[in-house]
Scaffold this active site. Structure first.
Site, mmCIF file in Angstrom:
data_model
loop_
_atom_site.group_PDB
_atom_site.id
_atom_site.type_symbol
_atom_site.label_atom_id
_atom_site.label_comp_id
_atom_site.label_asym_id
_atom_site.label_seq_id
_atom_site.Cartn_x
_atom_site.Cartn_y
_atom_site.Cartn_z
ATOM 1 N N TYR A 1 16.793 -5.014 86.794
ATOM 2 C CA TYR A 1 17.421 -4.347 85.800
ATOM 3 C C TYR A 1 18.226 -5.520 85.169
ATOM 4 O O TYR A 1 18.954 -6.202 86.241
ATOM 5 C CB TYR A 1 18.345 -3.295 86.228
ATOM 6 C CG TYR A 1 17.810 -2.002 85.592
ATOM 7 C CD1 TYR A 1 17.859 -1.806 84.139
ATOM 8 C CD2 TYR A 1 17.277 -0.796 86.049
ATOM 9 C CE1 TYR A 1 17.402 -0.536 83.594
ATOM 10 C CE2 TYR A 1 16.905 0.444 85.659
ATOM 11 C CZ TYR A 1 16.964 0.306 84.048
ATOM 12 O OH TYR A 1 16.376 1.467 83.712
ATOM 13 N N GLU B 1 20.460 -5.156 81.931
ATOM 14 C CA GLU B 1 21.238 -4.732 80.673
ATOM 15 C C GLU B 1 22.055 -6.089 80.394
ATOM 16 O O GLU B 1 23.146 -6.349 81.246
ATOM 17 C CB GLU B 1 21.589 -3.345 80.838
ATOM 18 C CG GLU B 1 20.829 -2.324 80.318
ATOM 19 C CD GLU B 1 21.302 -0.877 80.324
ATOM 20 O OE1 GLU B 1 22.596 -0.757 79.931
ATOM 21 O OE2 GLU B 1 20.760 -0.057 80.666
ATOM 22 N N ASP C 1 9.669 -8.977 58.199
ATOM 23 C CA ASP C 1 9.035 -8.554 59.513
ATOM 24 C C ASP C 1 7.854 -9.318 59.314
ATOM 25 O O ASP C 1 6.722 -9.288 58.669
ATOM 26 C CB ASP C 1 8.633 -7.074 59.463
ATOM 27 C CG ASP C 1 7.995 -6.723 60.655
ATOM 28 O OD1 ASP C 1 7.310 -7.465 61.237
ATOM 29 O OD2 ASP C 1 7.503 -5.228 60.678
ATOM 30 N N THR D 1 6.390 -9.403 66.172
ATOM 31 C CA THR D 1 5.960 -9.245 67.639
ATOM 32 C C THR D 1 5.541 -10.452 68.013
ATOM 33 O O THR D 1 5.741 -11.696 67.373
ATOM 34 C CB THR D 1 4.751 -8.457 67.274
ATOM 35 O OG1 THR D 1 3.806 -9.075 66.428
ATOM 36 C CG2 THR D 1 5.012 -6.989 66.537
ATOM 37 N N LYS E 1 0.527 -11.052 68.328
ATOM 38 C CA LYS E 1 -0.390 -11.078 67.199
ATOM 39 C C LYS E 1 -0.763 -12.377 66.983
ATOM 40 O O LYS E 1 -1.195 -13.143 68.028
ATOM 41 C CB LYS E 1 0.014 -10.399 65.930
ATOM 42 C CG LYS E 1 0.511 -8.856 66.323
ATOM 43 C CD LYS E 1 0.754 -8.237 64.851
ATOM 44 C CE LYS E 1 1.629 -7.092 65.069
ATOM 45 N NZ LYS E 1 1.041 -5.712 64.977
ATOM 46 N N ARG F 1 2.690 -8.708 74.851
ATOM 47 C CA ARG F 1 2.668 -7.867 73.981
ATOM 48 C C ARG F 1 4.317 -7.378 74.027
ATOM 49 O O ARG F 1 5.110 -7.397 74.997
ATOM 50 C CB ARG F 1 2.328 -6.342 74.696
ATOM 51 C CG ARG F 1 2.378 -5.310 73.828
ATOM 52 C CD ARG F 1 1.088 -4.457 74.171
ATOM 53 N NE ARG F 1 -0.083 -5.013 73.792
ATOM 54 C CZ ARG F 1 -0.586 -5.054 72.569
ATOM 55 N NH1 ARG F 1 0.181 -4.456 71.653
ATOM 56 N NH2 ARG F 1 -1.610 -5.607 72.096
HETATM 57 N N1 PLP Z 1 5.688 -4.623 62.147
HETATM 58 C C1 PLP Z 1 4.547 -5.084 61.517
HETATM 59 C C2 PLP Z 1 4.483 -5.643 60.262
HETATM 60 C C3 PLP Z 1 3.169 -4.571 62.223
HETATM 61 O O1 PLP Z 1 1.985 -5.022 61.793
HETATM 62 C C4 PLP Z 1 3.453 -4.077 63.325
HETATM 63 C C5 PLP Z 1 2.256 -3.219 64.293
HETATM 64 O O2 PLP Z 1 1.175 -3.359 63.774
HETATM 65 C C6 PLP Z 1 4.733 -3.610 63.914
HETATM 66 C C7 PLP Z 1 5.683 -3.877 63.244
HETATM 67 C C8 PLP Z 1 4.777 -2.959 65.113
HETATM 68 O O3 PLP Z 1 4.446 -3.643 66.334
HETATM 69 P P1 PLP Z 1 4.589 -2.883 67.797
HETATM 70 O O4 PLP Z 1 3.082 -2.209 67.571
HETATM 71 O O5 PLP Z 1 4.481 -4.064 68.807
HETATM 72 O O6 PLP Z 1 5.606 -2.002 67.844
#
Ligand code: PLP
Length: 478
Positions: free
Chosen positions: A64, A66, A241, A270, A273, A279
Site C-alpha cells: 500500500y 497512498e 486526452d 493511457t 496503447k 495497462r
Molecule cells: N481516453 C481515450 C481517448 C480512450 O481511447 C480510452 C480508451 O479507449 C480511454 C480514455 C480510457 O482508457 P482505459 O480503458 O485505460 O480506461
C-alpha cells in the site's frame, strides 16, 4: 538480454502458477498463442516488452502506498518511492512536461483525476477563499451545500462520439456526463475534419469551464495551438486526452502545434496503447495544477499500483530510446500504407486517409454494418473493432465503421508491403460478405453471409503474413 533469460523467466513463472491453479497457467499460455496467431489491428492495443511485463509480476503488488513520493500515509514505501519517482522523471523528460502523475490505473481514471483537479482549482479553491476557509472540512453546512451544487453545475465542451471523441469526455453513460453539462463539437460533414471556427463558435456560445481535445477514432492530427487559443478566448481550461496517440507524441511524430504538452493546461493518457507500456494511465500538467493532480488518490483513485508504476518506469525508459522515434514514425507510415491500399481497392475512408495510427473504414459502401464487417473479418483471422462514423445512421452498437490501427503490427515488425497485403485481405473479406436476414426475412444488422472457404483462405493468408514476424520471439514456452 538473452532470449534464454526471457524464456526462462516466463516459463518459470508459469510453472509456479501451474502448481496452484493450472487453468490460469493454461489460459496465460493460450493467450500468447492467440495473440501470436491473429492479425491484430485494434487501434488501442499493442504488445508491451518482456521487461515491462515482468516488472508487473512481483511483490510490489503487495504494497500500500497512498500519498506521493516522500509523503506517504503508510510506512515502508522507500522502494515504491524509487519506482514512482523514476516513472515520473521518465515521463517528464519524454514529454517535456513540468509535472507527471503516474498513479492512475487507466485512462478513465486519468481523466477523472484531471476533471477533479480542474474543479478543485477553478471552483473549490475560489469557494474556500470566499469563505476564508483553508479546507473543505472548515466550511459551514450552508457553504458546503452551495459548493457541492457549484461543483455539479459546470460545463464541458468535447468532441462528439460519432466524430471520434471518447465516452469519458462528458457523455451520459460515463460519470463525466453525469458530472458535467456537456456539449460537443463534431467534424465537417464534407471533409470529416475538425472545423476550428465551429469549435470557437460553440465555445463562445456555451462558455465551458473545460475544453477537451483528444479522440479514440479520429484519423487526423489536431492543432492544439488553435484549440488553446479557443480555450483562452472563453476562459476555459484546455485539457487534452492523448490516450491514443501518446506514442506519436513520445516518438516526436507529433510536434509543434500537434504536440499537446506545450499547449494544454493538462494532458491525460493511457500508457498501454501506442505508448506500448503496461495497462495504466498518467496525467501531465504545469505547476498550477500539480498539487491538485497529486490528490488523485484518494480523490478518485484507489491505492497506487506500485507494480504497474514499476512497469511504467520501464516502458517510459524504453520510449526515451532513439529507436522508439523510429517505431512511432513506422506506425504512421504503416497506417498510411494501409489507408492507401484500401482506397486503391475502392474502400471509403473517413477523411479519405490518415495522418496518425488509425484508419476508419465506412463499410456502408460494402453494404454492411460495422457489426457484420467486424464479425466477418474475425472469421477470417483479422481482429478489428466496429466504430461509429460521423452522423452514423446505425448508432453506436451496430455502427457503419471499422476502426483499424497499426501500433501492434508495427511492434511485430510488419512494414508497408505487408500493410498493402493486409489491405487486400480486408477488402476481399468486406467485398465478399453480404448482409444477412432475420428468420422472418427482414434485413439484419448483425447477420451476414460469407463463404467459409473465403474466410479460411484469408485466415491462412493472414497467418502466412505473420510467420515472418514472430510475436515475442525471445519467449519460448515449449
Ligand atoms: N481516453 C481515450 C481517448 C480512450 O481511447 C480510452 C480508451 O479507449 C480511454 C480514455 C480510457 O482508457 P482505459 O480503458 O485505460 O480506461
Amino acid at each position: 538480454m538473452s532470449r534464454n533469460a526471457e524464456s526462462t523467466a516466463f516459463r518459470s513463472a508459469l510453472e509456479v502458477i501451474r502448481a496452484v491453479e493450472p487453468r490460469v497457467a493454461d489460459a496465460i499460455g493460450a493467450e500468447l498463442t492467440d495473440q501470436r496467431e491473429s492479425l491484430k489491428l485494434i487501434a488501442s492495443e499493442n504488445y508491451a516488452s518482456p521487461a515491462t511485463l515482468l516488472a508487473m509480476g512481483n511483490w510490489f503488488s503487495d504494497k500500500y502506498a497512498e500519498g506521493t513520493v516522500g509523503r506517504r500515509f503508510y510506512a515502508g514505501c522507500q522502494n515504491v518511492d524509487t519506482v514512482e519517482a523514476l516513472a515520473a522523471e521518465h515521463a517528464r523528460e519524454l514529454f517535456g512536461a513540468s509535472h507527471a502523475y503516474v498513479q492512475p490505473h487507466s485512462g478513465i481514471d486519468a481523466n477523472l483525476v484531471a476533471f477533479w483537479a480542474i474543479l478543485a482549482d477553478r471552483v473549490e479553491a475560489p469557494a474556500l477563499k470566499r469563505a476564508q476557509a483553508r479546507h473543505v472540512n472548515d466550511l459551514t453546512e450552508a457553504d458546503w451545500f452551495t459548493l457541492r451544487r457549484e461543483l455539479g453545475d459546470q460545463r464541458m465542451l468535447g468532441m462528439s462520439l460519432d466524430a471520434g471523441g471518447h465516452l469519458t469526455h462528458g457523455f451520459r453513460p460515463n460519470i463525466s456526463g453525469k458530472m458535467f453539462d456537456q456539449r460537443s463539437y463534431g467534424t465537417d460533414p464534407a471533409t470529416g475534419l475538425i472545423d476550428y471556427d465551429k469549435v470557437a463558435a460553440a465555445a463562445r456560445e456555451f462558455k465551458p469551464l473545460i475544453l477537451v481535445a483528444g479522440y479514440s477514432a479520429y484519423p487526423r492530427k489536431v492543432n492544439f495551438r488553435i484549440m488553446r487559443e479557443i480555450a483562452d478566448s472563453v476562459g476555459a481550461t484546455f485539457m487534452v486526452d492523448m490516450a491514443h496517440f501518446a506514442g506519436l507524441v513520445a516518438g516526436k511524430v507529433f510536434t509543434g502545434d500537434f504536440d499537446p504538452v506545450p499547449h494544454a493546461h493538462i494532458v491525460t493518457t493511457t500508457t498501454h496503447k501506442s505508448l506500448r507500456g503496461p495497462r495504466g494511465g498518467m496525467v501531465l500538467c504545469g505547476p498550477e495544477l500539480a498539487d491538485q493532480v497529486d490528490r488523485g488518490c484518494p480523490m478518485v483513485l484507489g491505492g497506487p499500483l506500485p507494480h504497474v508504476m514499476a512497469a511504467k518506469a520501464v516502458a517510459l525508459a524504453e520510449a526515451r530510446r532513439p529507436d522508439f522515434a523510429d517505431y512511432a514514425s513506422r506506425i504512421v507510415g504503416n497506417a498510411q500504407a494501409l489507408a492507401e491500399g484500401l482506397v486503391r481497392r475502392g474502400a471509403n475512408l473517413v477523411t479519405g486517409g490518415t495522418d496518425n495510427h488509425l484508419v476508419l473504414i465506412d463499410v456502408s459502401s460494402y453494404g454492411l454494418t460495422g457489426r457484420q464487417a467486424e464479425q466477418a473479418l474475425l472469421d477470417s483471422g483479422i481482429v478489428t473493432n466496429r466504430n461509429a462514423v460521423p452522423q452514423d445512421p446505425n448508432g453506436a452498437w451496430y455502427t457503419s465503421g471499422i476502426r483499424i490501427g497499426t501500433p501492434a503490427l508495427t511492434t511485430r515488425g510488419l512494414g508497408t508491403a505487408e500493410m498493402d497485403t493486409t489491405a487486400e485481405l480486408i477488402h476481399t473479406v468486406l467485398d465478399r460478405t453480404a448482409p444477412g436476414a432475420n428468420a422472418d426475412g427482414t434485413p439484419s444488422k448483425a447477420k451476414y453471409v460469407l463463404d467459409p472457404a473465403i474466410a479460411d483462405k484469408v485466415s491462412r493468408q493472414a497467418g502466412e503474413l505473420l510467420t515472418g514476424y514472430p510475436l515475442y520471439p525471445s519467449v519460448d514456452l515449449a
